[in-house]
Design a protein around this motif. Structure first.
Motif, PDB file in Angstrom:
ATOM      1  N   UNK A 115      36.059  52.202  33.906  1.00 60.13           N
ATOM      2  CA  UNK A 115      37.300  51.812  34.569  1.00 60.13           C
ATOM      3  C   UNK A 115      37.389  52.453  35.955  1.00 60.13           C
ATOM      4  N   UNK A 116      37.080  53.748  36.043  1.00 64.62           N
ATOM      5  CA  UNK A 116      37.155  54.436  37.334  1.00 64.62           C
ATOM      6  C   UNK A 116      36.159  53.844  38.328  1.00 64.62           C
ATOM      7  N   UNK A 117      34.963  53.500  37.851  1.00 68.18           N
ATOM      8  CA  UNK A 117      33.977  52.883  38.736  1.00 68.18           C
ATOM      9  C   UNK A 117      34.444  51.532  39.249  1.00 68.18           C
ATOM     10  N   UNK A 118      34.995  50.718  38.371  1.00 64.92           N
ATOM     11  CA  UNK A 118      35.504  49.410  38.786  1.00 64.92           C
ATOM     12  C   UNK A 118      36.667  49.568  39.761  1.00 64.92           C
ATOM     13  N   UNK A 119      37.535  50.523  39.458  1.00 65.55           N
ATOM     14  CA  UNK A 119      38.705  50.755  40.318  1.00 65.55           C
ATOM     15  C   UNK A 119      38.269  51.269  41.695  1.00 65.55           C
ATOM     16  N   UNK A 120      37.277  52.162  41.738  1.00 61.57           N
ATOM     17  CA  UNK A 120      36.772  52.672  43.015  1.00 61.57           C
ATOM     18  C   UNK A 120      36.161  51.539  43.839  1.00 61.57           C
ATOM     19  N   UNK A 121      35.384  50.669  43.202  1.00 61.88           N
ATOM     20  CA  UNK A 121      34.820  49.525  43.911  1.00 61.88           C
ATOM     21  C   UNK A 121      35.907  48.590  44.412  1.00 61.88           C
ATOM     22  N   UNK A 122      36.922  48.413  43.610  1.00 55.91           N
ATOM     23  CA  UNK A 122      38.046  47.562  44.003  1.00 55.91           C
ATOM     24  C   UNK A 122      38.728  48.130  45.244  1.00 55.91           C
ATOM     25  N   UNK A 123      38.986  49.430  45.244  1.00 55.58           N
ATOM     26  CA  UNK A 123      39.600  50.064  46.421  1.00 55.58           C
ATOM     27  C   UNK A 123      38.687  49.965  47.636  1.00 55.58           C
ATOM     28  N   UNK A 124      37.407  50.201  47.432  1.00 52.46           N
ATOM     29  CA  UNK A 124      36.453  50.136  48.532  1.00 52.46           C
ATOM     30  C   UNK A 124      36.474  48.761  49.193  1.00 52.46           C
ATOM     31  N   UNK A 125      36.441  47.714  48.399  1.00 51.01           N
ATOM     32  CA  UNK A 125      36.392  46.351  48.949  1.00 51.01           C
ATOM     33  C   UNK A 125      37.733  45.919  49.550  1.00 51.01           C
ATOM     34  N   UNK A 126      38.831  46.344  48.933  1.00 48.93           N
ATOM     35  CA  UNK A 126      40.142  45.849  49.387  1.00 48.93           C
ATOM     36  C   UNK A 126      40.710  46.634  50.560  1.00 48.93           C
ATOM     37  N   UNK A 127      40.231  47.850  50.828  1.00 52.06           N
ATOM     38  CA  UNK A 127      40.773  48.655  51.929  1.00 52.06           C
ATOM     39  C   UNK A 127      39.936  48.554  53.209  1.00 52.06           C
ATOM     40  N   UNK A 128      38.974  47.678  53.220  1.00 47.44           N
ATOM     41  CA  UNK A 128      38.174  47.485  54.435  1.00 47.44           C
ATOM     42  C   UNK A 128      39.030  46.758  55.480  1.00 47.44           C
ATOM     43  N   UNK A 129      38.790  47.084  56.765  1.00 44.10           N
ATOM     44  CA  UNK A 129      39.613  46.450  57.815  1.00 44.10           C
ATOM     45  C   UNK A 129      39.441  44.935  57.884  1.00 44.10           C
ATOM     46  N   UNK A 130      38.239  44.439  57.703  1.00 41.45           N
ATOM     47  CA  UNK A 130      37.992  43.001  57.736  1.00 41.45           C
ATOM     48  C   UNK A 130      37.498  42.563  56.358  1.00 41.45           C
ATOM     49  N   UNK A 143      36.046  39.917  54.113  1.00 42.09           N
ATOM     50  CA  UNK A 143      35.303  38.663  54.231  1.00 42.09           C
ATOM     51  C   UNK A 143      35.413  37.876  52.924  1.00 42.09           C
ATOM     52  N   UNK A 144      34.899  36.658  52.961  1.00 40.71           N
ATOM     53  CA  UNK A 144      34.882  35.823  51.757  1.00 40.71           C
ATOM     54  C   UNK A 144      34.103  36.516  50.640  1.00 40.71           C
ATOM     55  N   UNK A 145      33.004  37.168  51.009  1.00 46.33           N
ATOM     56  CA  UNK A 145      32.198  37.890  50.029  1.00 46.33           C
ATOM     57  C   UNK A 145      33.014  39.026  49.398  1.00 46.33           C
ATOM     58  N   UNK A 146      33.807  39.700  50.206  1.00 43.24           N
ATOM     59  CA  UNK A 146      34.643  40.785  49.679  1.00 43.24           C
ATOM     60  C   UNK A 146      35.700  40.252  48.707  1.00 43.24           C
ATOM     61  N   UNK A 147      36.228  39.067  48.988  1.00 41.08           N
ATOM     62  CA  UNK A 147      37.229  38.491  48.077  1.00 41.08           C
ATOM     63  C   UNK A 147      36.628  38.240  46.700  1.00 41.08           C
ATOM     64  N   UNK A 148      35.400  37.732  46.686  1.00 38.85           N
ATOM     65  CA  UNK A 148      34.755  37.515  45.389  1.00 38.85           C
ATOM     66  C   UNK A 148      34.529  38.844  44.668  1.00 38.85           C
ATOM     67  N   UNK A 149      34.128  39.859  45.402  1.00 39.05           N
ATOM     68  CA  UNK A 149      33.933  41.181  44.802  1.00 39.05           C
ATOM     69  C   UNK A 149      35.254  41.749  44.291  1.00 39.05           C
ATOM     70  N   UNK A 150      36.311  41.553  45.059  1.00 34.49           N
ATOM     71  CA  UNK A 150      37.633  42.056  44.649  1.00 34.49           C
ATOM     72  C   UNK A 150      38.059  41.384  43.347  1.00 34.49           C
ATOM     73  N   UNK A 151      37.873  40.075  43.247  1.00 34.93           N
ATOM     74  CA  UNK A 151      38.222  39.361  42.018  1.00 34.93           C
ATOM     75  C   UNK A 151      37.382  39.873  40.835  1.00 34.93           C
ATOM     76  N   UNK A 152      36.094  40.010  41.082  1.00 33.52           N
ATOM     77  CA  UNK A 152      35.172  40.472  40.041  1.00 33.52           C
ATOM     78  C   UNK A 152      35.579  41.860  39.545  1.00 33.52           C
ATOM     79  N   UNK A 153      35.771  42.795  40.462  1.00 32.10           N
ATOM     80  CA  UNK A 153      36.118  44.162  40.070  1.00 32.10           C
ATOM     81  C   UNK A 153      37.500  44.231  39.430  1.00 32.10           C
ATOM     82  N   UNK A 154      38.409  43.376  39.869  1.00 30.36           N
ATOM     83  CA  UNK A 154      39.755  43.352  39.261  1.00 30.36           C
ATOM     84  C   UNK A 154      39.691  42.923  37.805  1.00 30.36           C
ATOM     85  N   UNK A 155      38.923  41.889  37.540  1.00 28.11           N
ATOM     86  CA  UNK A 155      38.805  41.389  36.166  1.00 28.11           C
ATOM     87  C   UNK A 155      38.217  42.466  35.261  1.00 28.11           C
ATOM     88  N   UNK A 156      37.125  43.082  35.699  1.00 26.58           N
ATOM     89  CA  UNK A 156      36.483  44.082  34.850  1.00 26.58           C
ATOM     90  C   UNK A 156      37.284  45.372  34.755  1.00 26.58           C
TER      91      UNK A 156
END
Length: 149
Positions: free
Chosen positions: A5-20, A22-35
């Protein structure tokens, strides 16, 4: 489970707090959110399994006399109890008749039952015994009738 859970949450924060984002980040955010949600739910289930279960006096007697000896956990008994209805029968009451497959299981809590197949006594069921378990699990037609004794 906690580390997942902590690993997924850390990845979620990493992808969602980036300044820009991208479409690729949105897919990663969805993926990490689900897991992250799946792992959080699994953690909650594990935590709830550690929570003690309280039984009333009657429930405790039934659990100890029948279900504990059949290797049911208190949680399994609780779930089964929530899905069940308790019925009382008098001596001579017909509980099961031959015919189509049954959609319920019966457990003898007290007293005894007699199972007859084609009029011949086939079995006596004592407290803790199950009625119709094979037919229920196999979806087979009932061959015998069960009467309280």
């Amino acid at each position: 489970q906690s580390f997942a859970f902590l690993g997924q949450f850390a990845n979620l924060l990493d992808k969602s707090l980036r300044p820009n984002i991208t479409q690729e980040n949105w897919w990663s955010i969805r993926y990490y959110s689900i897991f992250a949600l799946i792992n959080f739910r699994n953690m909650m289930n594990l935590w709830m399994d550690k929570w003690p279960i309280q039984f009333g006096v009657d429930e405790l007697q039934i659990y100890e006399a029948i279900f504990q000896e059949n290797h049911f956990s208190p949680r399994q008994f609780k779930v089964l109890k929530e899905l069940s209805t308790f019925n009382r029968a008098k001596a001579g009451d017909l509980l099961v008749t031959p015919g189509p497959p049954i959609r319920q299981l019966l457990v003898v809590v007290s007293g005894e039952c007699a199972v007859a197949v084609e009029g011949e006594l086939a079995n006596h069921i004592k407290p803790g015994g199950w009625i119709g378990e094979l037919e229920f699990l196999q979806g087979a037609e009932r061959e015998g009738s069960t009467t309280t004794s």
